[in-house]
Write an enzyme that holds these catalytic residues in place. Sequence first.
Site, short mmCIF file in Angstrom:
data_model
loop_
_atom_site.label_atom_id
_atom_site.label_comp_id
_atom_site.label_asym_id
_atom_site.label_seq_id
_atom_site.Cartn_x
_atom_site.Cartn_y
_atom_site.Cartn_z
CE1 TYR A 250 -22.30 5.93 12.81
CE2 TYR A 250 -19.92 6.18 12.54
CZ TYR A 250 -21.03 5.37 12.68
OH TYR A 250 -20.89 4.00 12.68
CG ASP B 263 -18.35 27.60 14.68
OD1 ASP B 263 -17.25 27.26 15.18
OD2 ASP B 263 -18.60 27.51 13.47
CG PHE C 168 -18.42 13.03 20.43
CD1 PHE C 168 -17.99 11.74 20.23
CD2 PHE C 168 -19.21 13.29 21.55
CE1 PHE C 168 -18.31 10.71 21.10
CE2 PHE C 168 -19.55 12.28 22.43
CZ PHE C 168 -19.10 10.99 22.22
CE1 TYR D 207 -9.05 14.08 13.69
CE2 TYR D 207 -8.16 11.97 13.03
CZ TYR D 207 -9.06 12.71 13.77
OH TYR D 207 -9.96 12.07 14.59
#
Length: 327
Positions: free
Chosen positions: A11, A51, A73, A141
């Site tokens: 996004y 990855d 990101f 997180y």
Amino acid sequence: MKVLVTGGAGYIGSVGVHELVHEGYEVVVFDNLSQGHRAAVHPEATFVEGDLRDREVVDRTLGEHEPDAIMHFASKSLVGESMEKPFLYLDENVRCGVNLMRCAVKHDVERFILSSTANLFGTPDSIPIDEEESIEPGSPYGESKNVLERTLQWLDELDALRFATLRYFNAAGAASADLGEDHDPETHLLPIVLEVAAGKRDKIEIYGDDYDTRDGTCIRDFVHVRDLAQAHILALEALENGSRVYNLGNGNGYSVREVIDTARAVTGAEIPSEVGPRRPGDPPELIASSDKIRRELGWEPQYGDLEEIIESAWAWHRKHPHGYDDF
């Protein structure tokens, strides 16, 4: 300048890529497509499917493409999920970020931009939150981003890599009618509200209405995704003069109920809601002070009005009711 963008099919990353290409940068996108969409990648960007957990692949990619800078990101970024699966976040986010930094140093990459988070601050002592607020992550997180920030600070101290960390408050909106937000499953407030408006969900669940806020629901600082992308580019250019840390927000806080009410006004839909229990890791209020980046880099959000942000997202949802599956 050539920029490697990790998560450039996601996004926020895909919007960053479009803005970079528009401003004349050469861009390489590195993404495993676990959360991103190939259709979101700008056609003029070079795409590498890979990855970050595989350091050999990262090393080979940097060796082949020789970027001057990296925008990172790519990340697992769900606060609630990190409370349930802490090792997934503390392992994977840190391992991927450190793999990337390690290869960046090896290949003499000069600039590194980290997409960080407001969840570094947990429940802050003061609102709005500036860069001097004490770091007390509100979830695993947030802790994973804290580790990456500290790693970059050490690399800067050792003259190995210049960096900017950009701490987001809530990314929202669509960059255009063809470049928007599409997650599976969707967990972000605004697109879920719009899915209810579009009839794809029966209702929106409000996670708690007993917080110490003006209407009892959590308050967040929503930033349009294009404004975030522009902040990344300004920070990238500023790294010529040294490393830096910035909070990013438009300075206005909106409650969950206010977001729902504004979406009702924009869409004309009823948007039924239901109050549920609090979600672990959610602080009552997060509003950024962006004075530092405004003062130093001249950043000014162009889409600061919540109604305008929602209108842009609604245009995306109406044109692409099935997200990137429509492409």
